[in-house]
Design an enzyme around this catalytic site. Structure first.
Site, PDB file in Angstrom:
ATOM      1  N   GLY A  98      20.000 -15.936  15.598  1.00  0.00           N
ATOM      2  CA  GLY A  98      20.221 -14.707  14.860  1.00  0.00           C
ATOM      3  C   GLY A  98      19.406 -13.539  15.384  1.00  0.00           C
ATOM      4  O   GLY A  98      19.817 -12.380  15.265  1.00  0.00           O
ATOM      5  N   SER A  99      18.261 -13.824  15.996  1.00  0.00           N
ATOM      6  CA  SER A  99      17.414 -12.759  16.533  1.00  0.00           C
ATOM      7  C   SER A  99      17.991 -12.177  17.815  1.00  0.00           C
ATOM      8  O   SER A  99      17.701 -11.033  18.162  1.00  0.00           O
ATOM      9  CB  SER A  99      15.996 -13.285  16.793  1.00  0.00           C
ATOM     10  OG  SER A  99      15.373 -13.671  15.584  1.00  0.00           O
ATOM     11  N   SER A 153      12.265 -11.716  17.669  1.00  0.00           N
ATOM     12  CA  SER A 153      12.088 -13.020  17.011  1.00  0.00           C
ATOM     13  C   SER A 153      11.744 -12.748  15.559  1.00  0.00           C
ATOM     14  O   SER A 153      10.644 -12.276  15.260  1.00  0.00           O
ATOM     15  CB  SER A 153      10.967 -13.827  17.676  1.00  0.00           C
ATOM     16  OG  SER A 153      10.650 -14.978  16.910  1.00  0.00           O
ATOM     17  N   SER A 179      11.100 -14.708  12.999  1.00  0.00           N
ATOM     18  CA  SER A 179       9.937 -15.468  12.515  1.00  0.00           C
ATOM     19  C   SER A 179       8.673 -15.115  13.272  1.00  0.00           C
ATOM     20  O   SER A 179       7.562 -15.210  12.742  1.00  0.00           O
ATOM     21  CB  SER A 179      10.190 -16.973  12.654  1.00  0.00           C
ATOM     22  OG  SER A 179      10.191 -17.362  14.019  1.00  0.00           O
ATOM     23  N   THR A 239       9.383 -18.250  17.559  1.00  0.00           N
ATOM     24  CA  THR A 239      10.441 -18.938  18.298  1.00  0.00           C
ATOM     25  C   THR A 239       9.894 -19.419  19.640  1.00  0.00           C
ATOM     26  O   THR A 239       9.433 -18.626  20.464  1.00  0.00           O
ATOM     27  CB  THR A 239      11.636 -18.008  18.523  1.00  0.00           C
ATOM     28  OG1 THR A 239      12.029 -17.440  17.270  1.00  0.00           O
ATOM     29  CG2 THR A 239      12.807 -18.773  19.122  1.00  0.00           C
ATOM     30  N   ARG A 286      19.324 -15.392  10.333  1.00  0.00           N
ATOM     31  CA  ARG A 286      20.704 -14.920  10.518  1.00  0.00           C
ATOM     32  C   ARG A 286      21.121 -13.899   9.469  1.00  0.00           C
ATOM     33  O   ARG A 286      22.095 -13.173   9.664  1.00  0.00           O
ATOM     34  CB  ARG A 286      21.671 -16.101  10.520  1.00  0.00           C
ATOM     35  CG  ARG A 286      21.755 -16.899   9.220  1.00  0.00           C
ATOM     36  CD  ARG A 286      22.549 -18.191   9.443  1.00  0.00           C
ATOM     37  NE  ARG A 286      22.757 -18.973   8.241  1.00  0.00           N
ATOM     38  CZ  ARG A 286      21.871 -19.812   7.729  1.00  0.00           C
ATOM     39  NH1 ARG A 286      20.683 -19.958   8.315  1.00  0.00           N
ATOM     40  NH2 ARG A 286      22.146 -20.512   6.638  1.00  0.00           N
ATOM     41  N   GLU A 319      26.730 -22.240  10.998  1.00  0.00           N
ATOM     42  CA  GLU A 319      25.503 -22.414  10.220  1.00  0.00           C
ATOM     43  C   GLU A 319      25.739 -22.413   8.720  1.00  0.00           C
ATOM     44  O   GLU A 319      25.165 -23.232   7.999  1.00  0.00           O
ATOM     45  CB  GLU A 319      24.491 -21.327  10.590  1.00  0.00           C
ATOM     46  CG  GLU A 319      23.942 -21.464  12.004  1.00  0.00           C
ATOM     47  CD  GLU A 319      22.718 -20.594  12.223  1.00  0.00           C
ATOM     48  OE1 GLU A 319      21.694 -20.823  11.561  1.00  0.00           O
ATOM     49  OE2 GLU A 319      22.796 -19.672  13.061  1.00  0.00           O
ATOM     50  N   HIS A 342      42.862 -15.829  32.100  1.00  0.00           N
ATOM     51  CA  HIS A 342      42.746 -16.291  33.476  1.00  0.00           C
ATOM     52  C   HIS A 342      42.259 -17.737  33.563  1.00  0.00           C
ATOM     53  O   HIS A 342      42.013 -18.236  34.665  1.00  0.00           O
ATOM     54  CB  HIS A 342      41.803 -15.368  34.253  1.00  0.00           C
ATOM     55  CG  HIS A 342      42.317 -13.971  34.356  1.00  0.00           C
ATOM     56  ND1 HIS A 342      43.066 -13.511  35.427  1.00  0.00           N
ATOM     57  CD2 HIS A 342      42.231 -12.921  33.496  1.00  0.00           C
ATOM     58  CE1 HIS A 342      43.392 -12.252  35.229  1.00  0.00           C
ATOM     59  NE2 HIS A 342      42.898 -11.858  34.070  1.00  0.00           N
ATOM     60  N   LYS A 351      13.760 -29.320  15.623  1.00  0.00           N
ATOM     61  CA  LYS A 351      12.438 -28.734  15.816  1.00  0.00           C
ATOM     62  C   LYS A 351      11.335 -29.774  15.574  1.00  0.00           C
ATOM     63  O   LYS A 351      10.317 -29.794  16.278  1.00  0.00           O
ATOM     64  CB  LYS A 351      12.249 -27.542  14.878  1.00  0.00           C
ATOM     65  CG  LYS A 351      13.093 -26.327  15.257  1.00  0.00           C
ATOM     66  CD  LYS A 351      12.866 -25.181  14.288  1.00  0.00           C
ATOM     67  CE  LYS A 351      13.676 -23.952  14.690  1.00  0.00           C
ATOM     68  NZ  LYS A 351      13.490 -22.830  13.722  1.00  0.00           N
TER      69      LYS A 351
END
Length: 328
Positions: free
Chosen positions: A41-42, A83, A85, A88, A135, A211, A227, A321
């Site tokens: 989202g960042s 970022s 938060s 990241t 987000r 999400e 293409h 994470k």
């Protein structure tokens, strides 16, 4: 999540106030390129800005989602570190890899290590309100980048276009359309298409569907998909029958691209369960981008309801994470 989406117009207004109050130091060297580094989202805000500023930004604008910056980063680079938060992992790594090249750095974050590094190293920075899922804070990120680019003389006035965008979001009343689109996506695989000028919102729709609704989705752009990907609209037939194509259309699309969309609509119809065309509201490019963004957020919310999913948690990302932390 519903209240956060509903309050997006208010967030945009607050973001304007933050941007108007931001101050920046003059770059020591002429800016030859802009690079935004960030993830998820960042990074998405950069996609909106890249679409909107493409016709007026006086230098190339790039976005990198990785652990290191490309070799062209130099003292002539405006490096926007995004970022929400501030912690990241990949963004911190990219910033560290950029520092030896002495770019002009502007950090956009609500806190964490990014702001600590900005203060320690004397980087320009904009501190955002905290407490949002990243987000849902897209309005803050997008609008700060507009102010950053304008401050460094890379784009012109955007205020009128942004005022229209805020009005479109605040007066949004297309919930019936959002419900209908979500219903057509239910138990299907959404495949999203747009022109390159609106790829950012195709990305947003894909990410929010994934999400918020915990629902797989894909996107591409025309004319590029004509293409290559277009040939794939044949097999596996069983999966294609369970897909729904959503084409995001604008009166600003290139005339030839619009013709391609008309032709492809008939091709998709032979294989997909449904083809849904969604037309932008608004006059300006920025207004239409924000309209599509907001509509897509509502679609993802209503699809989450149909899937009986809570749109807020992203447990599998938290799991990832946690596993990555074991290998620090």
């Amino acid at each position: 999540m519903k209240d956060l989406i509903k309050g997006f117009g208010g967030q945009m207004k607050e973001a304007v106030s933050i941007g108007e109050s931001a101050s920046f130091s003059a770059p020591e060297h002429e800016i030859h390129n802009v690079l935004l580094i960030g993830l998820g989202g960042s990074a998405f805000g950069g996609e909106i800005i890249r679409n909107y500023a493409a016709s007026q930004c006086t230098v190339p604008f790039g976005i990198v989602r990785d652990y290191k910056v490309p070799g062209y980063v130099s003292e002539h680079t405006l490096l926007i570190v995004s970022s929400y938060s501030g912690n990241t992992e990949e963004t911190l790594s990219m910033l560290a890899s950029a520092m030896p090249h002495n770019p002009k750095v502007v950090c956009v974050s609500s806190g964490g290590q990014i702001l600590e590094m900005a203060r320690k190293n004397g980087y320009d920075h904009i501190e955002l309100p905290g407490g949002y899922p990243p987000r849902t804070a897209a309005g803050y990120s997008i609008i700060q980048q507009l102010f950053i680019l304008k401050n460094f003389g890379l784009i012109g006035a955007f205020e009128q276009d942004l005022a229209e965008a805020i009005s479109l979001v605040e007066h949004f009343d297309d919930h019936d359309d959002a419900h209908l689109i979500a219903e057509q996506m239910f138990n299907k695989i959404p495949v999203l298409y747009s022109s390159p000028d609106f790829e950012s919102v195709s990305i947003r729709w894909r990410q929010q569907i994934q999400e918020n609704a915990k629902h797989i989705a894909f996107h591409h752009v025309m004319p590029e998909m004509n293409h290559n990907e277009l040939v794939g609209w044949k097999n596996p037939a069983g999966l294609l029958e369970d897909s729904v194509v959503v084409v995001l259309r604008s009166d600003l699309d290139n005339e030839r691209t619009a013709i391609r969309m008309d032709i492809c609509r008939d091709i998709f119809s032979e294989y997909a369960d449904a083809v849904v065309e969604v037309n932008a509201s608004g006059k300006s490019h920025l207004g239409q981008l924000f309209y599509f963004l907001h509509l897509g957020d509502w679609v993802s919310y209503y699809l989450a309801e149909l899937n009986e999913e809570d749109p807020m948690p992203v447990k599998v990302i938290d799991l990832l994470k946690g596993e990555l932390a074991k290998h620090a």
